[in-house]
Design an enzyme around this catalytic site. Structure first.
Site, PDB file in Angstrom:
ATOM      1  N   SER B  10       0.828  -1.178   0.058  1.00 61.14           N
ATOM      2  CA  SER B  10       0.152  -0.037   0.156  1.00 61.14           C
ATOM      3  C   SER B  10       0.967   1.234  -0.112  1.00 61.14           C
ATOM      4  CB  SER B  10      -1.033   0.001   1.238  1.00 61.14           C
ATOM      5  OG  SER B  10      -0.159  -0.097   2.405  1.00 61.14           O
ATOM      6  N   GLY B  11       1.912   1.029  -0.756  1.00 62.59           N
ATOM      7  CA  GLY B  11       3.045   2.161  -0.940  1.00 62.59           C
ATOM      8  C   GLY B  11       2.096   3.303  -1.999  1.00 62.59           C
ATOM      9  N   GLY B  14       0.500   1.242  -4.668  1.00 64.52           N
ATOM     10  CA  GLY B  14      -0.392   0.348  -4.029  1.00 64.52           C
ATOM     11  C   GLY B  14      -1.508   1.169  -3.313  1.00 64.52           C
ATOM     12  N   SER B  88       7.888  -4.190  -5.043  1.00 63.70           N
ATOM     13  CA  SER B  88       9.181  -4.536  -5.748  1.00 63.70           C
ATOM     14  C   SER B  88       9.959  -5.820  -5.227  1.00 63.70           C
ATOM     15  CB  SER B  88       9.908  -3.475  -6.112  1.00 63.70           C
ATOM     16  OG  SER B  88      10.581  -2.863  -4.918  1.00 63.70           O
ATOM     17  N   GLU B 139       1.577  -6.038 -17.737  1.00 64.91           N
ATOM     18  CA  GLU B 139       1.594  -4.834 -18.628  1.00 64.91           C
ATOM     19  C   GLU B 139       2.944  -3.867 -17.908  1.00 64.91           C
ATOM     20  OE1 GLU B 139       2.347  -3.412 -21.207  1.00 64.91           O
ATOM     21  OE2 GLU B 139       0.251  -4.280 -22.132  1.00 64.91           O
ATOM     22  N   ALA B 144       5.181   1.400 -17.557  1.00 65.67           N
ATOM     23  CA  ALA B 144       3.782   1.570 -16.602  1.00 65.67           C
ATOM     24  C   ALA B 144       2.227   1.073 -17.470  1.00 65.67           C
ATOM     25  CB  ALA B 144       3.767   2.904 -16.136  1.00 65.67           C
ATOM     26  N   LEU B 146       1.460   2.084 -20.529  1.00 65.40           N
ATOM     27  CA  LEU B 146       1.772   1.967 -21.953  1.00 65.40           C
ATOM     28  C   LEU B 146       1.430   0.592 -22.608  1.00 65.40           C
ATOM     29  CD1 LEU B 146       4.948   4.131 -22.658  1.00 65.40           C
ATOM     30  CD2 LEU B 146       2.600   4.850 -22.679  1.00 65.40           C
ATOM     31  N   GLY B 201      12.325  14.287  -8.227  1.00 61.81           N
ATOM     32  CA  GLY B 201      11.860  12.890  -7.763  1.00 61.81           C
ATOM     33  C   GLY B 201      11.945  11.825  -8.699  1.00 61.81           C
ATOM     34  N   ASP B 215      18.104  -1.353 -13.812  1.00 64.97           N
ATOM     35  CA  ASP B 215      16.765  -1.461 -13.964  1.00 64.97           C
ATOM     36  C   ASP B 215      16.115  -1.457 -15.362  1.00 64.97           C
ATOM     37  OD1 ASP B 215      13.987  -1.427 -12.385  1.00 64.97           O
ATOM     38  OD2 ASP B 215      14.019   0.379 -13.657  1.00 64.97           O
ATOM     39  N   LYS B 219      13.849  -4.507 -17.948  1.00 64.56           N
ATOM     40  CA  LYS B 219      12.821  -4.290 -19.090  1.00 64.56           C
ATOM     41  C   LYS B 219      13.094  -4.794 -20.265  1.00 64.56           C
ATOM     42  CE  LYS B 219      11.634  -0.191 -16.453  1.00 64.56           C
ATOM     43  NZ  LYS B 219      11.498   1.204 -16.212  1.00 64.56           N
TER      44      LYS B 219
END
Lengths: 357, 357
Positions: B10-11, B14, B88, B139, B144, B146, B201, B215, B219
């Site tokens: 629930s971050g 979430g 994650s 997906e 994200a 897309l 950020g 990272d 992908k």
């Protein structure tokens, strides 16, 4: 797990669809129990034996079933039925609400049912939501297999608000304007580009059927309706036809093409004016959800806009929403038999995954 | 028709997911029977009473179930279960094959399970195909929400051959290069842009976690595997790290940022060289299916290439196939809580449509 499939149409898209279907590996049995090669000839057997897709071109045919007969036939099979309409028939499209009501799901690139009067649209989706209603997937009605309808539905369903949709959704008009209006000064003539587009097979037999923008308006109607804009019909908003008023009366496409050069100077002037502003001309559809307006026509874009660098006959769509403040942009071929067929096939497989028994 | 849903996390993503889920209208009952707010605290009841999403933030919690306990709990419910992993966590990801084997379906933006060793990938999808296996939708692991993974799967499934995938799939690295390298000459410093990205950020607490490209490599691994390239792991191909060798040893992110200006001249030289060729620098991932090569690193693009006009922190992907000889291009925000959450929610809804009872 199985589904029964009825395929209507074996033209350019239809035969590409059949070829792809024949070759895929899929964990659900896809029984083609009915294949209408055209409006007269069909392959099927009363005991639902699958049609042999390897020999359908030469196998003996029967008379096609009427639409009510076809619905009854599909409904009475042992497995959930999918109708794949690879035609552009308005008669077949008009029968979608009834098919769906009777539990037949539909996958199709045929725009007619989704872009005619609002009542048909509403009937299709209310019948689909009702208990026992068939599913409806129509990704290939806009931009062929480009992922547009699915993602737009996902945005709406998950609570995003669509603010603006803008797109070049006609392969022929994309080609014509990409060739006509570039960031370099040019004297390329409108009539010449139309003739080349015709030679390349991008245009209907009578080029006016593309140039009048009505087919494009149908696609804009579909997108607007998904976004929540209850558009009455594709003729209920301004469509800027590229057919000069005086040439609407031409008896044939050939006569139209012959007289078209008289208007080249007008187009040259428009593109020169745009160029002076650092812009190019594109033929676009626009849906503005805030102001509740729709339009189809020529617009100007600065050289660094994604629409300005479009290539060949590619389509492009830009969707701005509450979440996508920078638009979501999808671009690529929006026509072609193989591409359209795979859009329809992917939809049929998604339906099969949901309904197979 | 109903499904049972377990939400883990629930971050930022979430809580956006929970908010969207709370507000949607959907014809299937989506019973959240388990909600783990973090690794310690969870909301659930042994009789599967749905968690009240309006009060979950303040409602009394219990200890979280262990992963085997959670699988058993979900399996024993009255409705088909969906696990939504909004973390994650590599530990949770490592348990996916077991969840799926036990019939729990998964929707997640967590890249870990799909981008680690090839064995885990194969186990996930073979367990999913086996009778009784859960479904897997991911997906939001690339770009994200897309539409990338879904359309790529559709292309492969319907028999297209992927030839090349090229993309800018990191929001932070997109921002850094879009700011650093433009079609106009500039003396913008690499270290300054990295600092601004951090303030906005876009970067991890230690910027090296983004700048090392790992990272991004995850992908690219996922995309290549979908295209049919059996990549062993994200470290089995060349990744051009933007962290200078000498700064890998810095004890902290702060120390790294302090020393980074020493390398600004190198970046200035690279972008000046590109500009002299009429090009800009972009940090991209590339999958070449013909030559079976993968890479992640800096590449040069001419000004009229779609990657050159990218804005802000947008992602973009270009997919060339046998059918899409001009590439299919998808562009837009590839990060952000609401956007990622709706990608996961759309997947969860697609699963619900397939498995609800």
């Amino acid at each position: 797990m199985s589904v029964n499939i009825a395929i209507i149409g074996s033209g350019v898209v239809g035969s590409a669809f059949i070829k792809q279907l024949k070759n895929i590996k899929f964990p659900i049995n896809l029984n083609v129990v009915y294949l209408a090669k055209n409006s007269q000839e069909a392959l099927y057997s009363s005991d639902y034996q699958p049609v042999d897709l390897a020999t359908y071109e030469t196998a003996p045919t029967k008379a096609t079933l009427s639409l009510p007969e076809l619905a009854k036939f599909l409904k009475s099979g042992a497995y959930p039925p999918i109708l794949v309409d690879n035609t552009s028939s308005p008669q077949l499209a008009a029968y979608y609400p009834e098919f769906i009501k009777q539990g037949v799901s539909i996958a199709t690139p045929n725009k007619k049912a989704f872009s005619s009067d609002l009542k048909t649209w509403e009937e299709i989706f209310s019948n689909s939501s009702a208990p026992g209603g068939g599913l409806v997937y129509h990704e290939a009605t806009v931009g062929a297999a480009l992922p547009i309808i699915g993602p737009l539905n996902d945005l709406v369903l998950t609570g995003d608000k669509i603010k603006k949709i803008e797109g070049i959704l006609s392969g022929s008009l994309s080609y014509i304007f990409n060739s006509l209006s570039t960031s370099e000064p040019s004297t390329t003539k409108f009539s010449d580009v139309v003739n080349v587009a015709k030679e390349l097979g991008f245009l209907e037999p009578d080029p006016r059927d593309d140039l009048n923008g009505m087919d494009f308006a149908r696609k804009v109607t579909i997108l607007a309706r998904i976004a929540g804009f209850q558009v009455e019909s594709p003729s209920s908003f301004p469509v800027d036809s590229l057919v000069p008023k005086e040439l609407e009366a031409c008896a044939t496409g050939a006569e139209f093409l012959e007289k078209l050069p008289q208007y080249d100077a007008d187009f040259q002037k428009r593109k020169d004016e745009a160029l002076a502003e650092g812009k190019v001309l594109r033929y676009v559809g626009q849906v503005d959800m805030d102001n509740k307006t729709l339009s189809v026509g020529i617009a100007k874009y600065s050289f660094d806009h994604p629409f300005s660098s479009l290539k060949g006959s590619d389509n492009v769509i830009s969707i701005t929403t509450e979440r996508y403040t920078n638009p979501l942009i999808i671009q690529g071929a929006g026509a072609g038999a193989d591409i359209t067929a795979h859009g329809v096939l992917a939809d049929a497989l998604k339906i099969a995954q949901r309904i197979a028994k």
